[in-house]
Design an enzyme around this catalytic site. Structure first.
Site, PDB file in Angstrom:
ATOM      1  N   ARG A  57       0.812  -1.349  -0.207  1.00  0.00           N
ATOM      2  CA  ARG A  57       0.042   0.522   0.181  1.00  0.00           C
ATOM      3  C   ARG A  57       1.261   1.109   0.000  1.00  0.00           C
ATOM      4  O   ARG A  57       1.629   0.854   1.262  1.00  0.00           O
ATOM      5  CB  ARG A  57      -0.653   0.162   1.435  1.00  0.00           C
ATOM      6  CG  ARG A  57      -2.397  -0.938   1.206  1.00  0.00           C
ATOM      7  CD  ARG A  57      -3.400  -0.899   2.013  1.00  0.00           C
ATOM      8  NE  ARG A  57      -3.759   0.306   1.736  1.00  0.00           N
ATOM      9  CZ  ARG A  57      -4.828   0.375   2.495  1.00  0.00           C
ATOM     10  NH1 ARG A  57      -5.219  -0.247   3.847  1.00  0.00           N
ATOM     11  NH2 ARG A  57      -5.298   1.679   2.179  1.00  0.00           N
ATOM     12  N   ASP A  64      -2.303   8.641   7.224  1.00  0.00           N
ATOM     13  CA  ASP A  64      -1.348   7.769   6.900  1.00  0.00           C
ATOM     14  C   ASP A  64       0.004   8.600   6.306  1.00  0.00           C
ATOM     15  O   ASP A  64       0.892   7.877   6.358  1.00  0.00           O
ATOM     16  CB  ASP A  64      -1.886   7.127   5.865  1.00  0.00           C
ATOM     17  CG  ASP A  64      -3.249   6.286   5.624  1.00  0.00           C
ATOM     18  OD1 ASP A  64      -4.558   7.012   5.917  1.00  0.00           O
ATOM     19  OD2 ASP A  64      -3.053   5.273   5.700  1.00  0.00           O
ATOM     20  N   ASN A 122      -4.831  11.017   4.482  1.00  0.00           N
ATOM     21  CA  ASN A 122      -5.806  10.799   5.205  1.00  0.00           C
ATOM     22  C   ASN A 122      -7.218  10.007   4.207  1.00  0.00           C
ATOM     23  O   ASN A 122      -7.365  10.505   3.777  1.00  0.00           O
ATOM     24  CB  ASN A 122      -5.829  10.974   6.997  1.00  0.00           C
ATOM     25  CG  ASN A 122      -6.737  10.534   7.229  1.00  0.00           C
ATOM     26  OD1 ASN A 122      -6.282   9.039   7.559  1.00  0.00           O
ATOM     27  ND2 ASN A 122      -8.202  10.070   8.028  1.00  0.00           N
TER      28      ASN A 122
END
Ligand code: MRU
Length: 331
Positions: A84, A224, A234
């Site tokens: 990711r 994030d 985020n």
């Protein structure tokens, strides 16, 4: 119900397993998943069976043990770090284990356990700093899930709520449902209600109206990846919440550990944004929602500009976006 850990390791470095809560099944089923091969770990991260920036960092650290013992070397670690792209914690953890372990699986496991323990401690400290913002009678709003299910500890955005609740402060939380994967509706409401915290799920489009009705005095979200200027990526929809909060004069805080900050990026424009499968928006389970003739765009994150952020709640205290560069530099 006593919750098992979101991420853990069972056994020794040679034969042990990464154990995670299979979050795609929550809240209907609480099932643990044992992972012993690298493809399984990567698949769990990509499917969001384990999710949330710090939790995928810890899962990635344990995933390194599995990659190294399977003889998959640098290429395996690279695949893992790439699973990711937005949450910097994943690459940060993989690189840290790689450099400390130098190919030795026992050293890799020891380092992964250190990352795990430090995440727990970091969450606690974020909770203690952030709890000072929460007062009796307040309405709070959060987006996505940045709680215990997103970390190896009590969470980031939800940690101040857990600490305030333990201190006897009475408040209520509005949890945005968080389309399309519903982390707010499924996960935030689950863990807050399990802990006895008053939580109300609202549709994503309702946040501004709930604010206008005077029911929200404080917004806290996770992140994030945060650039050196304080711009914060985020879950998609966070930016809209920040714009609405500013319009209604409501303080908007981002809670995140040092491992979520990327000092190498000057601004949020440089943060890579994960684009996910169209099917997440096209379908809801077996039901088709969007006609085949319509296009779909599904970025998983957005960037909230530093100018909309009142403060960043970290393990070292609460900083304004303007103070981040010097904090990152150790000042
Ligand atoms: O796609 P997800 O569920 O991994 O997105 C999670 C978030 O956006 C969280 O707010 C963020 O990772 C912080 S978790 C402490």
């Amino acid at each position: 119900m006593a919750m098992p850990p979101t991420v853990s390791w069972r056994g020794d470095a040679r034969t042990g397993a990464l154990v995670i809560i299979e979050q795609t099944l929550l809240p209907s089923e609480l099932r643990l998943l044992e992972l012993t091969d690298l493809d399984g770990v990567i698949d769990a991260i990509v499917r969001l069976a384990v999710r949330g920036a710090p939790a995928i960092g810890v899962a990635g650290a344990y995933g390194c043990v599995i990659a190294l013992r399977s003889g998959l070397g640098a290429a395996g670690l690279e695949r893992l770090a790439d699973a990711r792209p937005t949450a910097v914690n994943l690459r940060w953890a993989v690189e840290r284990v790689k450099s400390v372990a130098e190919g030795d699986v026992k050293k890799a496991l020891a380092e992964a356990k250190r990352i795990h323990a430090s995440d727990e401690d970091t969450c606690r400290r974020i909770g203690q700093h952030g709890a000072a913002l929460i007062r009796n009678g307040m309405g709070l709003l959060t987006h996505c899930n940045a709680g215990a299910l997103a970390t190896a500890g009590m969470g980031t955005a939800l940690a101040p709520m857990y600490v305030a609740h333990a201190n006897g402060v009475k408040f209520r939380v509005f949890a945005d449902e968080t389309r399309p994967l519903l982390q707010g509706a499924r996960l935030t409401s689950f863990e807050l209600s399990e802990q006895g915290i008053d939580v109300t799920v609202i549709g994503d489009g309702m946040a501004a109206s709930v604010m206008r009705a005077g029911r929200v005095q404080l917004v806290i979200t996770g992140a994030d990846r945060i650039a050196a200027n304080g711009d914060a990526a985020n879950k998609i929809g966070t930016y809209g919440v920040a714009v609405a909060a500013r319009h209604h004069d409501i303080p908007f805080y981002v809670a995140a550990p040092r491992s979520t900050f990327d000092a190498a990026l000057a601004s949020g424009n440089e943060i890579p944004i994960e684009e996910r499968s169209e099917s997440e928006l096209r379908r809801l389970g077996p039901t088709q929602l969007v006609p085949a003739g319509a296009k779909v765009f599904n970025p998983a994150f957005d960037v909230t500009p530093a100018g909309l952020i009142t403060g960043l709640i970290t393990e070292d205290g609460i900083f304004s976006p303007g103070q981040i560069r010097s904090w990152l530099a150790g000042g």
